[in-house]
Design a protein around this motif. Structure first.
Motif, mmCIF file in Angstrom:
data_model
loop_
_atom_site.group_PDB
_atom_site.id
_atom_site.type_symbol
_atom_site.label_atom_id
_atom_site.label_comp_id
_atom_site.label_asym_id
_atom_site.label_seq_id
_atom_site.Cartn_x
_atom_site.Cartn_y
_atom_site.Cartn_z
ATOM 1 N N LEU A 21 -1.752 9.347 -6.436
ATOM 2 C CA LEU A 21 -0.205 9.368 -6.687
ATOM 3 C C LEU A 21 0.096 11.217 -8.033
ATOM 4 C CD1 LEU A 21 0.970 6.249 -6.971
ATOM 5 C CD2 LEU A 21 0.974 7.746 -4.608
ATOM 6 N N TYR A 22 -1.884 10.879 -8.236
ATOM 7 C CA TYR A 22 -2.073 12.377 -9.730
ATOM 8 C C TYR A 22 -1.048 13.408 -9.109
ATOM 9 C CZ TYR A 22 -3.932 14.746 -13.391
ATOM 10 O OH TYR A 22 -4.423 15.913 -14.218
ATOM 11 N N ALA A 23 -1.206 13.621 -7.668
ATOM 12 C CA ALA A 23 -1.061 14.425 -7.570
ATOM 13 C C ALA A 23 1.121 15.369 -7.847
ATOM 14 C CB ALA A 23 -1.005 15.204 -5.782
ATOM 15 N N LEU A 24 1.527 13.997 -7.807
ATOM 16 C CA LEU A 24 2.399 14.297 -7.521
ATOM 17 C C LEU A 24 2.972 14.628 -9.021
ATOM 18 C CD1 LEU A 24 3.212 10.801 -5.553
ATOM 19 C CD2 LEU A 24 3.349 13.032 -5.250
ATOM 20 N N THR B 177 -1.772 1.289 -14.735
ATOM 21 C CA THR B 177 -1.915 0.235 -14.079
ATOM 22 C C THR B 177 -1.473 0.406 -12.272
ATOM 23 O OG1 THR B 177 -0.824 -1.492 -14.573
ATOM 24 C CG2 THR B 177 -3.133 -1.256 -16.065
ATOM 25 N N LEU B 178 -0.385 1.056 -12.657
ATOM 26 C CA LEU B 178 0.237 1.198 -11.379
ATOM 27 C C LEU B 178 -0.464 1.370 -9.764
ATOM 28 C CD1 LEU B 178 3.864 2.598 -10.387
ATOM 29 C CD2 LEU B 178 1.441 3.105 -8.807
ATOM 30 N N PRO B 179 -1.331 2.137 -9.479
ATOM 31 C CA PRO B 179 -2.261 2.233 -7.845
ATOM 32 C C PRO B 179 -3.464 0.777 -8.087
ATOM 33 C CG PRO B 179 -3.052 3.914 -9.839
ATOM 34 C CD PRO B 179 -2.089 2.976 -9.888
ATOM 35 N N HIS B 180 -3.032 0.333 -9.562
ATOM 36 C CA HIS B 180 -4.513 -1.159 -9.163
ATOM 37 C C HIS B 180 -3.947 -2.206 -9.236
ATOM 38 C CE1 HIS B 180 -7.825 1.993 -10.293
ATOM 39 N NE2 HIS B 180 -7.188 2.380 -12.070
ATOM 40 N N PHE C 152 -7.608 2.206 -4.753
ATOM 41 C CA PHE C 152 -6.807 3.333 -4.928
ATOM 42 C C PHE C 152 -7.729 4.104 -6.243
ATOM 43 C CE2 PHE C 152 -3.026 1.713 -3.484
ATOM 44 C CZ PHE C 152 -3.271 2.690 -2.000
ATOM 45 N N CYS C 153 -8.984 3.597 -6.309
ATOM 46 C CA CYS C 153 -10.467 3.938 -7.540
ATOM 47 C C CYS C 153 -9.082 5.100 -8.303
ATOM 48 C CB CYS C 153 -11.685 4.019 -6.743
ATOM 49 S SG CYS C 153 -12.571 4.630 -8.622
ATOM 50 N N TYR C 154 -9.372 6.714 -7.611
ATOM 51 C CA TYR C 154 -9.222 7.257 -7.442
ATOM 52 C C TYR C 154 -7.444 7.069 -7.458
ATOM 53 C CZ TYR C 154 -13.250 8.643 -9.408
ATOM 54 O OH TYR C 154 -15.778 8.881 -9.708
ATOM 55 N N ASN D 254 1.503 -3.465 -5.828
ATOM 56 C CA ASN D 254 1.830 -1.864 -5.878
ATOM 57 C C ASN D 254 1.419 -1.254 -3.992
ATOM 58 O OD1 ASN D 254 3.546 -1.905 -7.353
ATOM 59 N ND2 ASN D 254 2.078 -1.520 -9.257
ATOM 60 N N TYR D 255 0.346 -2.061 -3.414
ATOM 61 C CA TYR D 255 0.005 -1.657 -2.537
ATOM 62 C C TYR D 255 0.675 -0.234 -2.138
ATOM 63 C CZ TYR D 255 -1.625 -0.779 1.847
ATOM 64 O OH TYR D 255 -2.344 -0.512 3.413
ATOM 65 N N ASP D 256 1.793 -0.740 -1.290
ATOM 66 C CA ASP D 256 3.307 -0.611 0.111
ATOM 67 C C ASP D 256 3.762 0.838 -1.251
ATOM 68 O OD1 ASP D 256 2.682 -1.607 1.676
ATOM 69 O OD2 ASP D 256 3.875 -3.979 1.183
ATOM 70 N N TYR D 257 4.267 0.633 -2.488
ATOM 71 C CA TYR D 257 4.754 1.294 -3.111
ATOM 72 C C TYR D 257 4.284 3.016 -2.983
ATOM 73 C CZ TYR D 257 6.095 4.571 -6.846
ATOM 74 O OH TYR D 257 6.451 5.440 -7.584
ATOM 75 N N VAL D 258 2.477 2.089 -2.778
ATOM 76 C CA VAL D 258 1.043 3.458 -3.225
ATOM 77 C C VAL D 258 1.674 4.430 -1.340
ATOM 78 C CG1 VAL D 258 -0.975 4.455 -3.310
ATOM 79 C CG2 VAL D 258 -0.033 2.573 -5.365
ATOM 80 N N ILE D 259 1.326 3.423 -0.624
ATOM 81 C CA ILE D 259 1.322 3.984 0.530
ATOM 82 C C ILE D 259 2.847 4.497 1.122
ATOM 83 C CG2 ILE D 259 1.619 2.904 3.049
ATOM 84 C CD1 ILE D 259 -1.825 3.284 1.384
ATOM 85 N N GLY D 260 3.679 4.193 0.718
ATOM 86 C CA GLY D 260 5.437 4.265 0.625
ATOM 87 C C GLY D 260 5.131 6.437 0.242
ATOM 88 N N LYS D 261 4.251 6.509 -0.762
ATOM 89 C CA LYS D 261 4.525 7.659 -1.607
ATOM 90 C C LYS D 261 3.565 8.875 -0.740
ATOM 91 C CE LYS D 261 6.764 7.329 -5.681
ATOM 92 N NZ LYS D 261 7.699 8.250 -5.772
ATOM 93 N N PHE D 262 2.482 9.021 0.488
ATOM 94 C CA PHE D 262 1.941 9.703 0.780
ATOM 95 C C PHE D 262 2.774 10.903 2.050
ATOM 96 C CE2 PHE D 262 -1.537 6.961 0.035
ATOM 97 C CZ PHE D 262 -3.065 7.191 0.062
ATOM 98 N N LYS D 263 4.059 10.219 2.736
ATOM 99 C CA LYS D 263 4.922 11.196 2.592
ATOM 100 C C LYS D 263 4.958 12.631 1.657
ATOM 101 C CE LYS D 263 7.136 9.092 6.574
ATOM 102 N NZ LYS D 263 8.306 8.624 6.882
ATOM 103 N N GLU D 264 4.800 12.512 -0.007
ATOM 104 C CA GLU D 264 5.569 13.488 -0.459
ATOM 105 C C GLU D 264 4.419 14.056 -0.560
ATOM 106 O OE1 GLU D 264 7.592 12.040 -4.018
ATOM 107 O OE2 GLU D 264 8.013 9.991 -2.992
#
Length: 89
Positions: free
Chosen positions: A36-39, A61-64, A31-33, A68-78
Motif C-alpha cells: 500500500l506504500y505506493a498509494l 500496523t494496517l497490513p500487519h 505483507f512484510c513490505y 486486514n488481509y482482504d483490505y490490502v488485497i482489495g487495494k491491488f486494483k488501485e
C-alpha cells in the motif's frame, strides 16, 4: 474455517515485530513490505510525511493485522492503476 494463506507470522525474524504491537500473536508478516506504500495518502494506514517528503509508516500496523488481509488485497486494483505506463502520449 482457518485460511492459512491470509496469515503468516515469522516470529524468528530478527526484526519481529517490526512495529510496536500489543498483539504479537496476530502480527501478520505476509505483507512484510507494504504494497500500500505506493498509494501515498490513499493507503488507509496511520502514516505521516517527514520534512523531506518521505512517507513514514513506523506507526502503521494496517497490513500487519490479521483482519486486514482482504483490505490490502482489495487495494491491488488501485496499485495496478498507478503503476500502468501512460501510453497515450
Amino acid at each position: 474455517m482457518k485460511l492459512n494463506y491470509k496469515f503468516f507470522s515469522h516470529t524468528e525474524c530478527e526484526f519481529f515485530p517490526c512495529h510496536k504491537t500489543n498483539d504479537p500473536e496476530n502480527f501478520n508478516c505476509l505483507f512484510c513490505y507494504c504494497p500500500l506504500y505506493a498509494l501515498k495518502d490513499k493507503c488507509g494506514g496511520n502514516f505521516k510525511y517527514t520534512e523531506k517528503g518521505i512517507k513514514d509508516c513506523k506507526n502503521c500496523t494496517l497490513p500487519h493485522q490479521r483482519k486486514n488481509y482482504d483490505y490490502v488485497i482489495g487495494k491491488f486494483k488501485e496499485i495496478i492503476e498507478i503503476t500502468k505506463l501512460d501510453t497515450e502520449k
